[in-house]
Write an enzyme that holds these catalytic residues in place. Structure first.
Site, PDB file in Angstrom:
ATOM      1  N   GLU A  81       0.743  -1.133  -0.035  1.00 40.37           N
ATOM      2  CA  GLU A  81      -0.030  -0.254   0.142  1.00 40.37           C
ATOM      3  C   GLU A  81       0.932   1.179   0.189  1.00 40.37           C
ATOM      4  O   GLU A  81       1.552   1.080   0.960  1.00 40.37           O
ATOM      5  CB  GLU A  81      -1.281  -0.004   1.551  1.00 40.37           C
ATOM      6  CG  GLU A  81      -1.812  -1.606   1.093  1.00 40.37           C
ATOM      7  CD  GLU A  81      -2.999  -0.850   2.608  1.00 40.37           C
ATOM      8  OE1 GLU A  81      -2.959   0.427   2.790  1.00 40.37           O
ATOM      9  OE2 GLU A  81      -3.467  -1.076   3.101  1.00 40.37           O
ATOM     10  N   LYS A 107     -15.255   4.031   4.617  1.00 40.68           N
ATOM     11  CA  LYS A 107     -14.212   3.682   5.805  1.00 40.68           C
ATOM     12  C   LYS A 107     -14.283   4.923   7.112  1.00 40.68           C
ATOM     13  O   LYS A 107     -14.559   6.086   6.769  1.00 40.68           O
ATOM     14  CB  LYS A 107     -12.728   4.478   5.194  1.00 40.68           C
ATOM     15  CG  LYS A 107     -12.334   3.487   4.008  1.00 40.68           C
ATOM     16  CD  LYS A 107     -11.376   3.114   3.527  1.00 40.68           C
ATOM     17  CE  LYS A 107     -10.096   3.399   4.746  1.00 40.68           C
ATOM     18  NZ  LYS A 107      -8.754   2.862   4.419  1.00 40.68           N
ATOM     19  N   GLU A 138      -8.874   9.368   5.275  1.00 33.71           N
ATOM     20  CA  GLU A 138      -8.736   8.079   5.004  1.00 33.71           C
ATOM     21  C   GLU A 138      -9.989   7.913   4.309  1.00 33.71           C
ATOM     22  O   GLU A 138     -10.099   6.319   2.848  1.00 33.71           O
ATOM     23  CB  GLU A 138      -9.583   7.093   5.987  1.00 33.71           C
ATOM     24  CG  GLU A 138      -8.314   6.680   7.368  1.00 33.71           C
ATOM     25  CD  GLU A 138      -7.778   6.203   6.941  1.00 33.71           C
ATOM     26  OE1 GLU A 138      -7.435   5.212   6.326  1.00 33.71           O
ATOM     27  OE2 GLU A 138      -6.070   6.349   7.005  1.00 33.71           O
ATOM     28  N   GLU A 171     -13.712   5.372  -0.660  1.00 31.26           N
ATOM     29  CA  GLU A 171     -14.593   5.273   0.186  1.00 31.26           C
ATOM     30  C   GLU A 171     -14.705   5.257   0.914  1.00 31.26           C
ATOM     31  O   GLU A 171     -14.781   5.760   2.293  1.00 31.26           O
ATOM     32  CB  GLU A 171     -13.425   3.455   0.336  1.00 31.26           C
ATOM     33  CG  GLU A 171     -12.797   2.532  -0.662  1.00 31.26           C
ATOM     34  CD  GLU A 171     -12.197   1.746  -0.238  1.00 31.26           C
ATOM     35  OE1 GLU A 171     -12.821   0.794   0.383  1.00 31.26           O
ATOM     36  OE2 GLU A 171     -10.995   1.661  -0.428  1.00 31.26           O
TER      37      GLU A 171
END
Length: 405
Positions: A284, A341, A347, A338
């Site tokens: 990541e 999250k 985030e 997203e």
């Protein structure tokens, strides 16, 4: 002019081995779906994380189309969702699936449960879905749930044993991703070591990975490091932009970007622990395009700069200062924003794409709807290419046979 296969000896005295070998090769080419015998889990140097903590992102079928359009062949997901696995069937994309943290204790405690999980989530989708890896948990060591620390190795071994019994262990790699929280110090890179309270759990993981040939997987975020110390870190150093860089006096190495330094810090920790030949893969890395009021570096401009420069960096297919001959491989985080999250605003804003499939910012990619090819079109082309490879291989072998007989 004589052909390369002609020799001066009489034909009847020629060894039969080449003919037998070619007949075997012909059989293998005809029976294997691609005509390729080796397993390549990571093609090239660029991959992406496909997270789905949102109910407004494109369907898995649309995602497959997008990934093919982007020419991204390496994908990580954080679970083993069957809808996703089915969508990736017959696409040729390399997929790493996840056994999430909530299952680790159960898989550690029962070999039968591990076998059932592998049968249900891996074997039943092979060979059409190219599952090339299983990530056992995510950022367990150094994480908040210390009860999982001791269960990690057992879970990995049980899953690997299940793969071995099913004769899948040579196709599928077992890994687990670590955050930088497993390190006690990372500056300068050569001084990095594993934390004293982590090394007891880390060494069995590394020993097992060395035995089965797995890499050390690192989640590396210059974004988070910069956010933690903006007064002492040049943001250009974090963004791959021109800067003075940093110098490691122990190794006499110069670093012009933070990601390379973070990776070499991991190599130093591995070397100190006795595993100097283990490869480091970045599972990541990314930069948020939006954040809270205290996350001033989370901007569209910075996210675009980081991911654009990272893409160029990986395209060079070179290593780090400490490992110049080991091509850096990285999975970008993430494909989509997203919104479900938890945590700070950043985030929810690491995606290269918005939830509707349009680009979040321009790094040379195009969003959904910009290509004329549908998923069905691609699958037809894919199958035709497989048949073409098989026919071409068979024709070549037959041609050689006719020259020999």
């Amino acid at each position: 002019m004589s052909r390369g296969w002609e020799v001066s000896k009489p034909m009847e005295k020629r060894s039969e081995f080449p003919v037998q070998f070619l007949l075997l090769l012909l059989l293998l080419c005809s029976s294997h779906p691609t005509g390729v015998f080796s397993i390549q889990g990571f093609a090239g140097a660029y991959g992406i994380n496909y997270g789905r903590l949102a109910d407004n992102i494109p369907s898995p079928d649309e995602v497959v189309r997008l990934l093919r359009q982007l020419k991204i062949r390496n994908i990580r997901i954080f679970d083993s969702d069957h809808t996703v696995l089915q969508a990736f069937s017959r696409t040729g994309l390399n997929l790493v699936i996840g056994l999430n943290n909530g299952l680790v204790k159960d898989i550690n405690s029962s070999a039968d449960h591990a076998m059932n999980w592998v049968k249900d989530n891996v074997q039943s989708f092979l060979p059409n879905t190219r599952i090339r890896g299983i990530a056992i948990g995510n950022e367990i060591l150094g994480g908040s749930d210390s009860d999982l620390y001791g269960a990690l190795v057992g879970a990995m071994k049980n899953v690997h044993d299940a793969l071995r019994k099913l004769k899948l262990h040579e196709q599928i790699q077992i890994t687990t991703a670590h955050s930088q929280a497993v390190f006690s110090n990372s500056y300068p890179p050569s001084s990095c070591r594993f934390r004293d309270d982590i090394i007891h759990y880390m060494k069995p993981v590394l020993e097992f990975f060395q035995k089965i040939g797995s890499p050390f997987c690192l989640n590396a975020y210059p974004f988070l490091s910069y956010m933690g110390d903006p007064e002492n870190i040049d943001i250009n150093y974090a963004l791959f932009e021109p800067n003075n860089g940093t110098y490691d006096p122990i190794t006499d190495l110069h670093y012009d970007n933070m990601l390379d330094a973070q990776i070499d810090a991991a190599y130093a920790a591995l070397e100190s622990a006795g595993y100097n030949k283990m490869e480091v893969i970045v599972t990541e890395t990314g930069w948020a395009s939006k954040g809270d009021s205290n996350e001033v570096a989370a901007t569209v401009r910075n996210a675009r700069t980081y991911n654009y420069n990272l893409r160029k960096r990986l395209a060079k297919r070179k290593g780090t200062p400490m490992r110049p001959k080991s091509v850096l491989k990285a999975y970008i985080f993430a494909l989509f924003n997203e919104y479900q999250k938890p945590g700070p605003t950043s985030e929810r804003n690491f995606g290269l794409f918005q939830a509707d499939g349009t680009i979040a910012y321009n790094i040379g990619f195009q969003g959904i709807g910009s290509s004329a090819y549908s998923l069905k079109d691609f699958q037809v082309c894919y199958h035709l290419s497989l048949y073409a490879i098989t026919l071409a291989s068979s024709a070549a072998v037959l041609l050689l046979l006719t020259r020999l007989l």
